[in-house]
Design an enzyme around this catalytic site. Structure first.
Site, PDB file in Angstrom:
ATOM      1  N   SER A 259       0.836  -1.201   0.000  1.00 30.62           N
ATOM      2  CA  SER A 259       0.000   0.000   0.000  1.00 30.62           C
ATOM      3  C   SER A 259       0.880   1.263   0.000  1.00 30.62           C
ATOM      4  O   SER A 259       1.642   1.470  -0.938  1.00 30.62           O
ATOM      5  CB  SER A 259      -0.959  -0.065   1.195  1.00 30.62           C
ATOM      6  OG  SER A 259      -1.989   0.877   1.052  1.00 30.62           O
TER       7      SER A 259
ATOM      8  N   ASP B 263     -10.172  -5.659  -3.171  1.00 30.96           N
ATOM      9  CA  ASP B 263      -9.558  -4.639  -2.312  1.00 30.96           C
ATOM     10  C   ASP B 263     -10.376  -3.342  -2.431  1.00 30.96           C
ATOM     11  O   ASP B 263     -10.419  -2.722  -3.493  1.00 30.96           O
ATOM     12  CB  ASP B 263      -8.117  -4.435  -2.802  1.00 30.96           C
ATOM     13  CG  ASP B 263      -7.333  -3.414  -2.007  1.00 30.96           C
ATOM     14  OD1 ASP B 263      -7.943  -2.472  -1.450  1.00 30.96           O
ATOM     15  OD2 ASP B 263      -6.095  -3.537  -1.957  1.00 30.96           O
TER      16      ASP B 263
ATOM     17  N   HIS C  30      -7.358  -5.981   0.993  1.00 27.39           N
ATOM     18  CA  HIS C  30      -6.171  -5.150   1.215  1.00 27.39           C
ATOM     19  C   HIS C  30      -5.376  -5.580   2.459  1.00 27.39           C
ATOM     20  O   HIS C  30      -4.363  -4.983   2.782  1.00 27.39           O
ATOM     21  CB  HIS C  30      -6.636  -3.689   1.397  1.00 27.39           C
ATOM     22  CG  HIS C  30      -5.573  -2.654   1.187  1.00 27.39           C
ATOM     23  ND1 HIS C  30      -5.026  -2.369  -0.043  1.00 27.39           N
ATOM     24  CD2 HIS C  30      -4.930  -1.826   2.058  1.00 27.39           C
ATOM     25  CE1 HIS C  30      -4.126  -1.407   0.065  1.00 27.39           C
ATOM     26  NE2 HIS C  30      -4.030  -1.065   1.341  1.00 27.39           N
TER      27      HIS C  30
END
Lengths: 288, 288
Positions: free
Chosen positions: A153, A232, A267
């Site tokens: 991320s 996600d 995620h």
């Protein structure tokens, strides 16, 4: 120069040792926690290092506990280094007001705007001060000439941009659900607007998609693996924009980039841990 | 009969799906959370199930996130079922006062003393009500005739005692850092003293070391793998007492038990995750 490391814990896991370390950083003017996983000792050969940059809100502990990199790192014979995601305790106004800005959200850049620029220098910390300190303290075990970088991320953004900004520093790069084009997404707009101010030409210097266009030429190789889950939420909310990076790679004619869309994955660390082995093996291919 | 499961989350991980479920239990008279990991579907063959019983303070989520059973379970083709460690929300006096008694500390027994006996019936829940509910709801995917059991710490005690009390119910048993002789350690004395009262002959019926002596005969096979870390504080404080179990096994002449002392490992998920693959493979040997 950073202070010597204090060892807060030494934990046996997957045949190696996870060290929980802390030191004082000049770059951030704060104490910094960092975890270092040392794989099982194999005679006296020094092992290469994979740096894992974590995402928003994380400390070095999250991925150490839930990322599952150590199983594969032990097999491959790699160390894994987990820096923190920002300075902590700088005590700046508003620093703790958001989960996606300030503490836990350093974005691996050097801030140029007030009040952030005194402390929020994670780029210098991760690329210079931390490696100097780690290879200084563990130079008998770690090979400073063989380093790769990965992240998740915000940390995927960090891995991609630090790799692109520092040719020769890392042998390979990979990323899980990375923020690929921060100039074009809400997380990046908030962070860069505050850390850099409003000049978007400055933003471009820390944006992976822009860096592919500005730093690489047709036929150049970018040894890069990216995984993104199609379930996600942040991908679906267009915080990650891997398609923009893919477009830049294609239009620039860069080679060696693999982007995989993993059906249904979210995620979280359930996603990261599922593909940790692939990312260790991607690094190992370039390090061993 | 338990109520139907409510599915709170379906998470893609290691090629399979982790289901976070909840249902109302008759045995505990409370809602109960439970996680179920389904490995990748392989044609239409039903998969066997490994039950993982967690330790003090844990919910079904801790081992789901940090135990790394799913990597090995996907490879072997096993489902993993994670019950909770106690009823929650029964609202009994003192239930939340200790981390090692009451909520999060059900010890996988049926309490006989007031005020616990109405709700603290984890033995019935884990051995009867939960399997009926799970095989009822997922009977198309899971093979109710092939089940093994494992667990950590208090959950290791649970795995060993439920295996020994229920011949034929499970194909194999294993445990990580189990409480092996609760009648002789502070955790067990506190729990059994409260849940059962002071009659130690009752305690013996839920004590793995005592059960080996009372239930097994010379030459009988106990398909059991136990790992204990030598750096485990609770082992060193004599909460686990694996030596007492080993002594009972030896003196009774029971076969098939392997107890391994793992140098430096602690009591945490860093230990559990390091040996999760071995415990999945131990179960797989008896299930596949």
């Amino acid at each position: 120069m950073a202070s010597a490391f204090e060892t807060k814990a030494t934990i046996a896991t997957f045949g190696g040792k996870l060290l929980k370390l802390s030191h004082k950083s000049n770059a951030t003017q704060t104490p910094m926690d960092v975890n270092l996983y040392l794989p099982p000792a194999s005679n006296d050969r020094k092992v290469p290092v994979l740096i894992f940059l974590s995402g928003l809100t994380c400390t070095p502990n999250n991925c150490s506990e839930k990322g599952f990199f150590h199983a594969a790192a032990s097999k491959a014979g790699l160390a894994v280094l987990y820096p923190d995601t920002s300075p902590r305790g700088a005590d700046l106004p508003g620093e703790k007001d958001s989960w996606d800005f300030g503490e836990g959200a350093g974005f691996y850049i050097n801030a140029t705007a007030e009040p952030w620029k005194k402390h929020y220098n994670m780029e210098t910390y991760v690329t210079k001060e931390l490696p100097e300190a780690v290879f200084g303290a563990y130079g008998d075990k770690l090979d400073s000439s063989r380093v790769s970088i990965t992240g998740h991320s915000m940390g995927g953004h960090g891995a991609l941009t630090l790799f692109l900004k520092n040719p020769g520093m890392y042998r390979s790069v990979s990323a899980l659900a990375p923020i690929c084009n921060p100039s074009q997404c809400p997380w990046g707009e908030k962070a860069f607007g505050n850390y850099f101010g409003s000049d978007k030409s400055v933003w471009a210097g820390s944006d992976a998609t822009e860096l592919v266009r500005s730093q690489l030429k047709s036929g150049e190789k970018l040894p890069c693996l990216i995984d993104v889950g199609t379930g996600d939420n942040f991908y679906n909310q267009k915080q990650l924009l891997p398609e923009n990076l893919e477009k830049a790679v294609k239009e620039t004619g860069v080679e060696g980039v693999t982007v995989r869309y993993q059906p249904d994955y979210d995620h979280s660390y359930f996603f990261i841990s599922s593909f940790a082995e692939d990312h260790v093996q991607h690094a190992a291919k370039h390090l061993l």
